[in-house]
Motif scaffolding. Structure first.
Motif, PDB file in Angstrom:
ATOM      1  N   ILE A  49       0.844  -1.209   0.000  1.00 34.07           N
ATOM      2  CA  ILE A  49       0.000   0.000   0.000  1.00 34.07           C
ATOM      3  C   ILE A  49       0.872   1.249   0.000  1.00 34.07           C
ATOM      4  O   ILE A  49       0.610   2.216  -0.747  1.00 34.07           O
ATOM      5  CB  ILE A  49      -0.954  -0.027   1.214  1.00 34.07           C
ATOM      6  N   ARG A  50       1.888   1.272   0.855  1.00 33.93           N
ATOM      7  CA  ARG A  50       2.767   2.458   0.920  1.00 33.93           C
ATOM      8  C   ARG A  50       3.513   2.686  -0.390  1.00 33.93           C
ATOM      9  O   ARG A  50       3.951   3.806  -0.671  1.00 33.93           O
ATOM     10  CB  ARG A  50       3.756   2.288   2.075  1.00 33.93           C
ATOM     11  N   ALA A  51       3.660   1.613  -1.179  1.00 39.32           N
ATOM     12  CA  ALA A  51       4.319   1.749  -2.483  1.00 39.32           C
ATOM     13  C   ALA A  51       3.346   2.161  -3.579  1.00 39.32           C
ATOM     14  O   ALA A  51       3.728   2.244  -4.755  1.00 39.32           O
ATOM     15  CB  ALA A  51       4.997   0.432  -2.860  1.00 39.32           C
ATOM     16  N   GLY A  52       2.077   2.413  -3.186  1.00 40.24           N
ATOM     17  CA  GLY A  52       1.087   2.881  -4.163  1.00 40.24           C
ATOM     18  C   GLY A  52       0.095   1.832  -4.598  1.00 40.24           C
ATOM     19  O   GLY A  52      -0.759   2.105  -5.454  1.00 40.24           O
ATOM     20  N   GLY A  53       0.157   0.644  -4.031  1.00 40.43           N
ATOM     21  CA  GLY A  53      -0.754  -0.421  -4.416  1.00 40.43           C
ATOM     22  C   GLY A  53      -2.070  -0.368  -3.669  1.00 40.43           C
ATOM     23  O   GLY A  53      -2.280   0.469  -2.777  1.00 40.43           O
ATOM     24  N   ASP A  54      -2.968  -1.287  -4.038  1.00 40.80           N
ATOM     25  CA  ASP A  54      -4.277  -1.371  -3.390  1.00 40.80           C
ATOM     26  C   ASP A  54      -4.209  -2.293  -2.182  1.00 40.80           C
ATOM     27  O   ASP A  54      -3.323  -3.145  -2.069  1.00 40.80           O
ATOM     28  CB  ASP A  54      -5.324  -1.893  -4.378  1.00 40.80           C
ATOM     29  N   ALA A  55      -5.177  -2.165  -1.299  1.00 39.80           N
ATOM     30  CA  ALA A  55      -5.264  -3.040  -0.135  1.00 39.80           C
ATOM     31  C   ALA A  55      -5.819  -4.399  -0.553  1.00 39.80           C
ATOM     32  O   ALA A  55      -6.871  -4.469  -1.195  1.00 39.80           O
ATOM     33  CB  ALA A  55      -6.170  -2.415   0.930  1.00 39.80           C
ATOM     34  N   PRO A  56      -5.123  -5.482  -0.249  1.00 41.60           N
ATOM     35  CA  PRO A  56      -5.636  -6.814  -0.622  1.00 41.60           C
ATOM     36  C   PRO A  56      -6.849  -7.186   0.223  1.00 41.60           C
ATOM     37  O   PRO A  56      -7.032  -6.706   1.352  1.00 41.60           O
ATOM     38  CB  PRO A  56      -4.456  -7.735  -0.323  1.00 41.60           C
ATOM     39  N   LYS A  57      -7.685  -8.052  -0.322  1.00 46.21           N
ATOM     40  CA  LYS A  57      -8.845  -8.545   0.409  1.00 46.21           C
ATOM     41  C   LYS A  57      -8.399  -9.559   1.456  1.00 46.21           C
ATOM     42  O   LYS A  57      -7.323 -10.148   1.344  1.00 46.21           O
ATOM     43  CB  LYS A  57      -9.824  -9.191  -0.568  1.00 46.21           C
ATOM     44  N   PRO A  58      -9.218  -9.790   2.505  1.00 48.78           N
ATOM     45  CA  PRO A  58      -8.848 -10.759   3.550  1.00 48.78           C
ATOM     46  C   PRO A  58      -8.497 -12.134   2.988  1.00 48.78           C
ATOM     47  O   PRO A  58      -7.531 -12.762   3.431  1.00 48.78           O
ATOM     48  CB  PRO A  58     -10.094 -10.813   4.437  1.00 48.78           C
ATOM     49  N   ALA A  59      -9.260 -12.597   2.011  1.00 52.89           N
ATOM     50  CA  ALA A  59      -8.984 -13.914   1.424  1.00 52.89           C
ATOM     51  C   ALA A  59      -7.614 -13.942   0.748  1.00 52.89           C
ATOM     52  O   ALA A  59      -6.913 -14.967   0.772  1.00 52.89           O
ATOM     53  CB  ALA A  59     -10.078 -14.284   0.425  1.00 52.89           C
ATOM     54  N   GLU A  60      -7.230 -12.818   0.159  1.00 55.06           N
ATOM     55  CA  GLU A  60      -5.915 -12.741  -0.489  1.00 55.06           C
ATOM     56  C   GLU A  60      -4.803 -12.771   0.548  1.00 55.06           C
ATOM     57  O   GLU A  60      -3.740 -13.377   0.319  1.00 55.06           O
ATOM     58  CB  GLU A  60      -5.832 -11.476  -1.333  1.00 55.06           C
ATOM     59  N   ILE A  61      -5.019 -12.128   1.679  1.00 47.09           N
ATOM     60  CA  ILE A  61      -4.008 -12.123   2.743  1.00 47.09           C
ATOM     61  C   ILE A  61      -3.846 -13.535   3.314  1.00 47.09           C
ATOM     62  O   ILE A  61      -2.725 -13.992   3.569  1.00 47.09           O
ATOM     63  CB  ILE A  61      -4.392 -11.123   3.855  1.00 47.09           C
ATOM     64  N   VAL A  62      -4.965 -14.240   3.484  1.00 49.80           N
ATOM     65  CA  VAL A  62      -4.899 -15.620   3.985  1.00 49.80           C
ATOM     66  C   VAL A  62      -4.176 -16.513   2.979  1.00 49.80           C
ATOM     67  O   VAL A  62      -3.364 -17.367   3.357  1.00 49.80           O
ATOM     68  CB  VAL A  62      -6.306 -16.154   4.287  1.00 49.80           C
ATOM     69  N   ALA A  63      -4.463 -16.314   1.694  1.00 51.73           N
ATOM     70  CA  ALA A  63      -3.794 -17.101   0.656  1.00 51.73           C
ATOM     71  C   ALA A  63      -2.288 -16.842   0.657  1.00 51.73           C
ATOM     72  O   ALA A  63      -1.479 -17.767   0.492  1.00 51.73           O
ATOM     73  CB  ALA A  63      -4.384 -16.777  -0.713  1.00 51.73           C
ATOM     74  N   HIS A  64      -1.921 -15.574   0.857  1.00 47.58           N
ATOM     75  CA  HIS A  64      -0.497 -15.227   0.933  1.00 47.58           C
ATOM     76  C   HIS A  64       0.130 -15.868   2.168  1.00 47.58           C
ATOM     77  O   HIS A  64       1.265 -16.363   2.127  1.00 47.58           O
ATOM     78  CB  HIS A  64      -0.342 -13.709   0.979  1.00 47.58           C
ATOM     79  N   SER A  65      -0.607 -15.915   3.263  1.00 52.54           N
ATOM     80  CA  SER A  65      -0.111 -16.556   4.474  1.00 52.54           C
ATOM     81  C   SER A  65       0.120 -18.052   4.234  1.00 52.54           C
ATOM     82  O   SER A  65       1.105 -18.623   4.720  1.00 52.54           O
ATOM     83  CB  SER A  65      -1.111 -16.371   5.622  1.00 52.54           C
ATOM     84  N   ALA A  66      -0.791 -18.673   3.500  1.00 53.50           N
ATOM     85  CA  ALA A  66      -0.634 -20.100   3.185  1.00 53.50           C
ATOM     86  C   ALA A  66       0.630 -20.337   2.371  1.00 53.50           C
ATOM     87  O   ALA A  66       1.359 -21.323   2.585  1.00 53.50           O
ATOM     88  CB  ALA A  66      -1.860 -20.600   2.422  1.00 53.50           C
ATOM     89  N   ALA A  67       0.911 -19.424   1.421  1.00 50.07           N
ATOM     90  CA  ALA A  67       2.135 -19.556   0.614  1.00 50.07           C
ATOM     91  C   ALA A  67       3.379 -19.388   1.483  1.00 50.07           C
ATOM     92  O   ALA A  67       4.376 -20.108   1.304  1.00 50.07           O
ATOM     93  CB  ALA A  67       2.128 -18.524  -0.509  1.00 50.07           C
ATOM     94  N   LEU A  68       3.320 -18.450   2.424  1.00 48.33           N
ATOM     95  CA  LEU A  68       4.448 -18.251   3.337  1.00 48.33           C
ATOM     96  C   LEU A  68       4.684 -19.493   4.192  1.00 48.33           C
ATOM     97  O   LEU A  68       5.820 -19.941   4.378  1.00 48.33           O
ATOM     98  CB  LEU A  68       4.192 -17.041   4.233  1.00 48.33           C
ATOM     99  N   LEU A  69       3.621 -20.073   4.708  1.00 46.40           N
ATOM    100  CA  LEU A  69       3.731 -21.262   5.542  1.00 46.40           C
ATOM    101  C   LEU A  69       4.316 -22.431   4.752  1.00 46.40           C
ATOM    102  O   LEU A  69       5.130 -23.202   5.258  1.00 46.40           O
ATOM    103  CB  LEU A  69       2.362 -21.640   6.116  1.00 46.40           C
ATOM    104  N   SER A  70       3.884 -22.568   3.515  1.00 47.44           N
ATOM    105  CA  SER A  70       4.417 -23.633   2.659  1.00 47.44           C
ATOM    106  C   SER A  70       5.915 -23.452   2.449  1.00 47.44           C
ATOM    107  O   SER A  70       6.689 -24.417   2.508  1.00 47.44           O
ATOM    108  CB  SER A  70       3.678 -23.634   1.319  1.00 47.44           C
ATOM    109  N   ASP A  71       6.310 -22.195   2.231  1.00 42.64           N
ATOM    110  CA  ASP A  71       7.735 -21.912   2.022  1.00 42.64           C
ATOM    111  C   ASP A  71       8.534 -22.144   3.303  1.00 42.64           C
ATOM    112  O   ASP A  71       9.606 -22.738   3.277  1.00 42.64           O
ATOM    113  CB  ASP A  71       7.906 -20.475   1.545  1.00 42.64           C
TER     114      ASP A  71
END
Length: 461
Positions: A49-71
């Motif tokens: 967001i601070r770099a000018g992007g949009d705020a992700p939806k909650p489902a997108e944040i959870v999906a990103h968390s799942a990718a982090l956990l997998s990594d």
């Protein structure tokens, strides 16, 4: 919408923990780790967001968390498919182990072992006893020792034999190998004083003879396993160095062979790589080499030679700091047993690849081509070269048959293959993505072809 407004729209950690999709993460990874992943995903969302992007939806944040956990929880290092044609690829873990070596490691890791226990005597035993016996049987040496890598072997040898004294070496052998390992620096760390003789391209017998004195502890020969000097060049061979040392009161010759060849590479259409057995027969007091190069075993530094010198290494305090663990010794024992039985070319992957006939490679390539074309991909067989790699036989290649893939962006396709599961490492030649069957193990063919097809579909989409 302002940046602050976007930031305020981000959900809290508690709200994300209440999401239905988060429950799966908690069940698979535990509450604490799942929470840490959500916080990390939120931090990255704020940066976005601070770099000018949009705020992700909650489902997108959870999906990103799942990718982090997998990594975070994926095993490391990750297995990859080596389709580069580089047999001993340093960046990809060097030599793959034989099935027997893998079984030996699993057996040693899965329970207790007689690592330092004498079963016959019912008392404490010697960690290196079994492996040392194998080393002596295979190489003809009087004694042997295993440490964690070849740099450690050289360091230990110099510390034990030459601390505070002089070591003579040709200027043409002041080498640097991968990772910035330099012979002069190792000599300095050992406390020995370096005495350089000759020139970069020519060093004569008389150069060594004039350099030896009562303070000389050893002559060091460092084999140029990862480069080659050609043309107007000469240097004494190991037999001459042994003669020089013997004539000056028994100055020992330490031979750093690096690659650790126990078989004649010339049989497989390559230049002859100096063999450990040859060096010992020629009079070297000690020979140091790697376990995970042409030997085809685990990472290890191996020292073989005369008992009077090896015994000094065994009792040096540094030996314990550099010693090999039970998994290394188990894999090395199994690998050496292949040589003892005369079955190394049939069972050790490095030698299987080096000895693979061109006709067999072509047969494999044709099978790949048929499957890729059936999937609608444009691929063809082109002649190419496999390389040895791993600081062994510089400049030497073996003829191969490569599978060349036609794609709009070879660089992008190669990057996508590296990000797949399993990752595939290929190479680019003349603007085409190519795969060398020589270094692809049979069990990897199916996932390799599936990865190629998936990557091409993504590019086409």
């Amino acid at each position: 919408m302002t940046t602050n407004e976007k930031l305020r729209r981000l959900p809290s950690v508690d709200k994300l923990l209440a999401e239905d999709n988060t429950l799966v993460l908690i069940l698979n990874h535990g509450h604490d780790l799942a929470t840490a992943a959500l916080r990390a995903a939120l931090d990255q969302a704020r940066q976005q967001i601070r770099a000018g992007g949009d705020a992700p939806k909650p489902a997108e944040i959870v999906a990103h968390s799942a990718a982090l956990l997998s990594d975070w929880t994926s095993p490391r290092p990750r297995p990859v498919i080596n389709a580069t044609g580089v047999v001993i690829h340093t960046n990809l873990g060097r030599a793959p182990l034989s099935d027997a070596a893998l079984r030996a490691m699993q057996a040693a890791a899965g329970g207790y072992s007689d690592l330092e226990y004498d079963l016959a005597q019912g008392a404490r035993g010697q960690r290196m006893a079994a492996v040392e016996k194998l080393l002596c049987q295979v190489t003809g040496a009087e004694a042997g020792l295993v440490v964690n890598n070849n740099a450690g072997a050289i360091l230990l040898a110099l510390c034990a034999l030459a601390q505070g004294r002089e070591v003579v070496i040709s200027r043409g052998q002041l080498i640097e190998i991968g990772g910035g390992f330099r012979i002069p620096q190792v000599l300095a760390q050992s406390g020995a004083r370096l005495v350089e003789v000759g020139t970069t391209n020519r060093t004569h017998r008389r150069d060594y003879e004039s350099a030896l004195n009562e303070n000389t502890a050893a002559i060091l020969r460092a084999h140029s396993s990862n480069f080659r000097i050609i043309g107007f060049a000469t240097e004494p061979d190991i037999a001459e160095l042994a003669e020089i040392g013997a004539a000056r009161g028994g100055v020992p010759v330490i031979d750093d062979l690096g690659s650790g060849a126990l078989l004649d590479t010339a049989i497989y259409g390559l230049a002859h790589e100096p063999m450990v057995q040859e060096s010992l027969k020629a009079g070297a007091a000690m020979v140091c080499f790697s376990g995970d190069k042409l030997l085809g075993g685990p990472q290890a530094g191996i020292v073989v030679g005369r008992q009077e010198f090896i015994s000094k290494l065994k009792i040096h305090p540094l030996a314990r700091a550099l010693r090999a663990d039970k998994l290394c010794l188990a894999a090395l024992s199994a690998t050496l047993t292949h040589y003892l039985r005369g079955e190394a070319p049939q069972h050790i992957p490095v030698w299987q690849m080096l000895s693979l006939p061109l006709e067999e490679i072509e047969t494999r390539a044709k099978k790949w081509i048929r499957q890729l074309r059936q999937a609608g991909l444009q691929a063809e067989i082109i002649p190419g070269q496999s390389t040895i790699g791993g600081g062994s036989l510089p400049g030497e290649t073996l003829p191969s048959q490569l599978v060349a893939l036609a794609c709009d962006s070879p660089d992008a396709a190669a990057a996508q293959l590296r990000q797949g599961e399993p990752p595939v490492i290929a190479r680019i030649e003349a603007g085409r993505l190519v795969f060398d069957p020589r270094t692809v193990q049979p069990a990897q063919v199916k996932p390799l072809l599936a990865a190629i097809q998936q990557t091409c579909k993504k590019q086409a989409g």
